[in-house]
Design a protein around this motif. Structure first.
Motif, PDB file in Angstrom:
ATOM      1  N   THR A  19     -52.440  22.046   5.201  1.00  0.00           N
ATOM      2  CA  THR A  19     -52.384  22.175   6.859  1.00  0.00           C
ATOM      3  C   THR A  19     -52.871  20.585   7.138  1.00  0.00           C
ATOM      4  OG1 THR A  19     -54.822  22.841   6.391  1.00  0.00           O
ATOM      5  CG2 THR A  19     -53.060  24.384   6.646  1.00  0.00           C
ATOM      6  N   ILE A  20     -53.284  19.652   6.438  1.00  0.00           N
ATOM      7  CA  ILE A  20     -53.700  18.467   6.942  1.00  0.00           C
ATOM      8  C   ILE A  20     -52.145  17.661   7.227  1.00  0.00           C
ATOM      9  CG2 ILE A  20     -54.673  16.226   6.400  1.00  0.00           C
ATOM     10  CD1 ILE A  20     -56.816  17.481   4.730  1.00  0.00           C
ATOM     11  N   GLY A  21     -51.410  17.958   6.469  1.00  0.00           N
ATOM     12  CA  GLY A  21     -50.074  17.294   6.533  1.00  0.00           C
ATOM     13  C   GLY A  21     -49.172  18.050   7.632  1.00  0.00           C
ATOM     14  N   ARG A  22     -49.574  19.156   8.047  1.00  0.00           N
ATOM     15  CA  ARG A  22     -48.790  19.943   9.070  1.00  0.00           C
ATOM     16  C   ARG A  22     -49.627  19.361  10.551  1.00  0.00           C
ATOM     17  NH1 ARG A  22     -48.230  26.268   6.723  1.00  0.00           N
ATOM     18  NH2 ARG A  22     -46.600  25.622   5.176  1.00  0.00           N
ATOM     19  N   ALA A  23     -50.967  19.300  10.274  1.00  0.00           N
ATOM     20  CA  ALA A  23     -51.784  18.763  11.576  1.00  0.00           C
ATOM     21  C   ALA A  23     -51.046  17.296  11.895  1.00  0.00           C
ATOM     22  CB  ALA A  23     -53.207  18.726  11.348  1.00  0.00           C
ATOM     23  N   MET A  24     -51.074  16.833  11.000  1.00  0.00           N
ATOM     24  CA  MET A  24     -50.831  15.239  11.042  1.00  0.00           C
ATOM     25  C   MET A  24     -49.015  14.872  11.624  1.00  0.00           C
ATOM     26  SD  MET A  24     -53.308  13.914  10.917  1.00  0.00           S
ATOM     27  CE  MET A  24     -52.832  11.871  11.302  1.00  0.00           C
ATOM     28  N   ALA A  25     -48.329  16.176  11.270  1.00  0.00           N
ATOM     29  CA  ALA A  25     -46.869  16.014  11.728  1.00  0.00           C
ATOM     30  C   ALA A  25     -47.038  16.241  13.421  1.00  0.00           C
ATOM     31  CB  ALA A  25     -46.086  17.270  11.202  1.00  0.00           C
ATOM     32  N   VAL A  26     -47.992  17.001  13.763  1.00  0.00           N
ATOM     33  CA  VAL A  26     -48.272  17.149  15.340  1.00  0.00           C
ATOM     34  C   VAL A  26     -48.949  16.060  15.727  1.00  0.00           C
ATOM     35  CG1 VAL A  26     -48.948  18.694  17.133  1.00  0.00           C
ATOM     36  CG2 VAL A  26     -48.223  19.795  14.909  1.00  0.00           C
ATOM     37  N   LEU A  27     -50.085  15.616  15.190  1.00  0.00           N
ATOM     38  CA  LEU A  27     -51.096  14.593  15.822  1.00  0.00           C
ATOM     39  C   LEU A  27     -51.002  13.268  15.434  1.00  0.00           C
ATOM     40  CD1 LEU A  27     -54.125  16.919  15.292  1.00  0.00           C
ATOM     41  CD2 LEU A  27     -52.569  16.718  17.480  1.00  0.00           C
ATOM     42  N   ALA A  65     -44.143  15.981  25.993  1.00  0.00           N
ATOM     43  CA  ALA A  65     -43.280  17.050  25.470  1.00  0.00           C
ATOM     44  C   ALA A  65     -43.650  17.750  24.110  1.00  0.00           C
ATOM     45  CB  ALA A  65     -41.930  16.567  25.590  1.00  0.00           C
ATOM     46  N   SER A  66     -44.075  16.943  23.042  1.00  0.00           N
ATOM     47  CA  SER A  66     -44.366  17.380  21.716  1.00  0.00           C
ATOM     48  C   SER A  66     -45.540  18.055  21.910  1.00  0.00           C
ATOM     49  CB  SER A  66     -44.578  16.048  20.959  1.00  0.00           C
ATOM     50  OG  SER A  66     -44.936  16.416  19.573  1.00  0.00           O
ATOM     51  N   LEU A  67     -46.792  17.593  22.611  1.00  0.00           N
ATOM     52  CA  LEU A  67     -47.937  18.348  22.522  1.00  0.00           C
ATOM     53  C   LEU A  67     -47.760  19.602  23.510  1.00  0.00           C
ATOM     54  CD1 LEU A  67     -50.276  15.454  23.265  1.00  0.00           C
ATOM     55  CD2 LEU A  67     -50.128  17.019  21.250  1.00  0.00           C
ATOM     56  N   ARG A  90     -52.647  20.138  31.101  1.00  0.00           N
ATOM     57  CA  ARG A  90     -53.833  21.121  30.972  1.00  0.00           C
ATOM     58  C   ARG A  90     -53.925  21.225  29.381  1.00  0.00           C
ATOM     59  NH1 ARG A  90     -57.626  21.623  35.085  1.00  0.00           N
ATOM     60  NH2 ARG A  90     -56.227  21.038  37.052  1.00  0.00           N
ATOM     61  N   LEU A  91     -55.220  21.303  28.773  1.00  0.00           N
ATOM     62  CA  LEU A  91     -55.325  21.677  27.404  1.00  0.00           C
ATOM     63  C   LEU A  91     -55.448  23.123  27.390  1.00  0.00           C
ATOM     64  CD1 LEU A  91     -58.517  19.464  26.983  1.00  0.00           C
ATOM     65  CD2 LEU A  91     -56.228  19.318  25.697  1.00  0.00           C
ATOM     66  N   THR A  92     -54.832  23.727  26.367  1.00  0.00           N
ATOM     67  CA  THR A  92     -55.008  25.017  25.744  1.00  0.00           C
ATOM     68  C   THR A  92     -55.990  25.250  25.007  1.00  0.00           C
ATOM     69  OG1 THR A  92     -53.538  24.670  23.890  1.00  0.00           O
ATOM     70  CG2 THR A  92     -52.331  25.337  25.811  1.00  0.00           C
ATOM     71  N   ARG A  93     -56.273  26.566  24.657  1.00  0.00           N
ATOM     72  CA  ARG A  93     -57.248  26.755  23.613  1.00  0.00           C
ATOM     73  C   ARG A  93     -57.043  25.922  22.251  1.00  0.00           C
ATOM     74  NH1 ARG A  93     -61.853  26.517  22.928  1.00  0.00           N
ATOM     75  NH2 ARG A  93     -61.998  27.464  24.883  1.00  0.00           N
ATOM     76  N   LYS A  94     -55.963  25.826  21.933  1.00  0.00           N
ATOM     77  CA  LYS A  94     -55.616  25.031  20.644  1.00  0.00           C
ATOM     78  C   LYS A  94     -55.794  23.582  20.984  1.00  0.00           C
ATOM     79  CE  LYS A  94     -51.291  24.627  17.796  1.00  0.00           C
ATOM     80  NZ  LYS A  94     -49.723  25.197  17.877  1.00  0.00           N
ATOM     81  N   GLY A  95     -55.596  23.047  22.224  1.00  0.00           N
ATOM     82  CA  GLY A  95     -56.033  21.674  22.509  1.00  0.00           C
ATOM     83  C   GLY A  95     -57.531  21.555  22.639  1.00  0.00           C
ATOM     84  N   PHE A  96     -58.260  22.507  23.185  1.00  0.00           N
ATOM     85  CA  PHE A  96     -59.780  22.319  23.357  1.00  0.00           C
ATOM     86  C   PHE A  96     -60.296  22.229  21.770  1.00  0.00           C
ATOM     87  CE2 PHE A  96     -59.699  23.605  27.830  1.00  0.00           C
ATOM     88  CZ  PHE A  96     -60.502  22.556  28.316  1.00  0.00           C
ATOM     89  N   TYR A  99     -61.296  18.919  20.216  1.00  0.00           N
ATOM     90  CA  TYR A  99     -62.503  18.102  20.810  1.00  0.00           C
ATOM     91  C   TYR A  99     -63.250  17.612  19.621  1.00  0.00           C
ATOM     92  CZ  TYR A  99     -65.043  16.086  24.504  1.00  0.00           C
ATOM     93  OH  TYR A  99     -65.512  15.333  25.366  1.00  0.00           O
ATOM     94  N   PRO A 100     -63.702  18.414  18.541  1.00  0.00           N
ATOM     95  CA  PRO A 100     -64.574  17.868  17.750  1.00  0.00           C
ATOM     96  C   PRO A 100     -63.785  16.640  16.915  1.00  0.00           C
ATOM     97  CG  PRO A 100     -64.754  20.191  17.619  1.00  0.00           C
ATOM     98  CD  PRO A 100     -63.577  19.709  18.432  1.00  0.00           C
ATOM     99  N   VAL A 101     -62.627  16.732  16.744  1.00  0.00           N
ATOM    100  CA  VAL A 101     -61.566  15.615  16.094  1.00  0.00           C
ATOM    101  C   VAL A 101     -61.758  14.521  16.859  1.00  0.00           C
ATOM    102  CG1 VAL A 101     -59.281  15.164  15.227  1.00  0.00           C
ATOM    103  CG2 VAL A 101     -60.270  17.394  14.958  1.00  0.00           C
ATOM    104  N   LEU A 102     -61.543  14.641  18.166  1.00  0.00           N
ATOM    105  CA  LEU A 102     -61.558  13.390  19.107  1.00  0.00           C
ATOM    106  C   LEU A 102     -63.148  12.788  18.944  1.00  0.00           C
ATOM    107  CD1 LEU A 102     -59.725  12.267  21.117  1.00  0.00           C
ATOM    108  CD2 LEU A 102     -60.890  13.343  22.749  1.00  0.00           C
ATOM    109  N   VAL A 103     -64.061  13.611  19.071  1.00  0.00           N
ATOM    110  CA  VAL A 103     -65.379  12.982  18.854  1.00  0.00           C
ATOM    111  C   VAL A 103     -65.705  12.525  17.718  1.00  0.00           C
ATOM    112  CG1 VAL A 103     -67.900  13.668  18.691  1.00  0.00           C
ATOM    113  CG2 VAL A 103     -66.419  14.584  20.515  1.00  0.00           C
TER     114      VAL A 103
END
Length: 161
Positions: A19-27, A65-67, A90-96, A99-103
């Motif tokens: 899931t880290i690899g999958r998350a990094m494919a998005v982020l 577009a990707s987000l 606007r952020l979705t629940r998934k986007g919100f 927040y801890p990652v951004l912090v």
């Protein structure tokens, strides 16, 4: 020591479901967190993002577009008087939930990359005004004082190689 005893156990497990690899494919693209920073800070319109970040138009278009495609942001229509309909983001629940990652990324940058006078942004708790920090805790609520206390182990979705 023989080579077999120094081989990391992690090599026995497949990374297909990581899931880290999958998350990094998005982020993982550098501009993604710049876009997220803007939206988290209330900058939601394309033109404002371009102006504030200096990001090339094509790059910003692709990142937004990707987000949206991955359900991190949603498009909301708005219209200035006499102008065509445009969209803000606007952020979705998934986007919100990012927040801890951004912090955590901000804290790392503050620690290692800030100017000598200090970080350019401080995040505070709306209710009391204290600075926000990320902390690791186990599921039983114990704080993790040192990162070396964390032990990665195969989870329920792990597959042997």
């Amino acid at each position: 020591m023989s080579p077999a005893t120094t081989r990391p156990e992690a090599l026995d497990w497949s990374m297909e479901t990581c899931t880290i690899g999958r998350a990094m494919a998005v982020l993982g693209e550098k501009w993604t967190f710049v876009v997220l920073r803007e939206v988290f800070n209330g900058v939601r319109r394309f033109a404002d993002m371009r102006e504030h970040t200096g990001m090339p138009r094509q790059v910003l278009t692709h990142r937004l577009a990707s987000l949206v495609e991955h359900g991190v942001l949603r498009r909301e229509p708005y219209q200035e008087p006499g102008a065509r309909v445009r969209h803000e983001y606007r952020l979705t629940r998934k986007g919100f939930d990012l927040y801890p990652v951004l912090v955590a990324v901000k804290e790392w940058g503050d620690r290692y990359l800030a100017e000598p006078e200090g970080p350019p942004l401080i995040m505070t708790h709306r209710d009391c005004g204290a600075e926000i920090r990320t902390e690791l805790h186990c599921a039983d609520g114990h704080p993790v004082a040192e990162n070396r206390e964390v032990v990665p182990r195969p989870g329920p979705g792990a597959r042997r190689r």
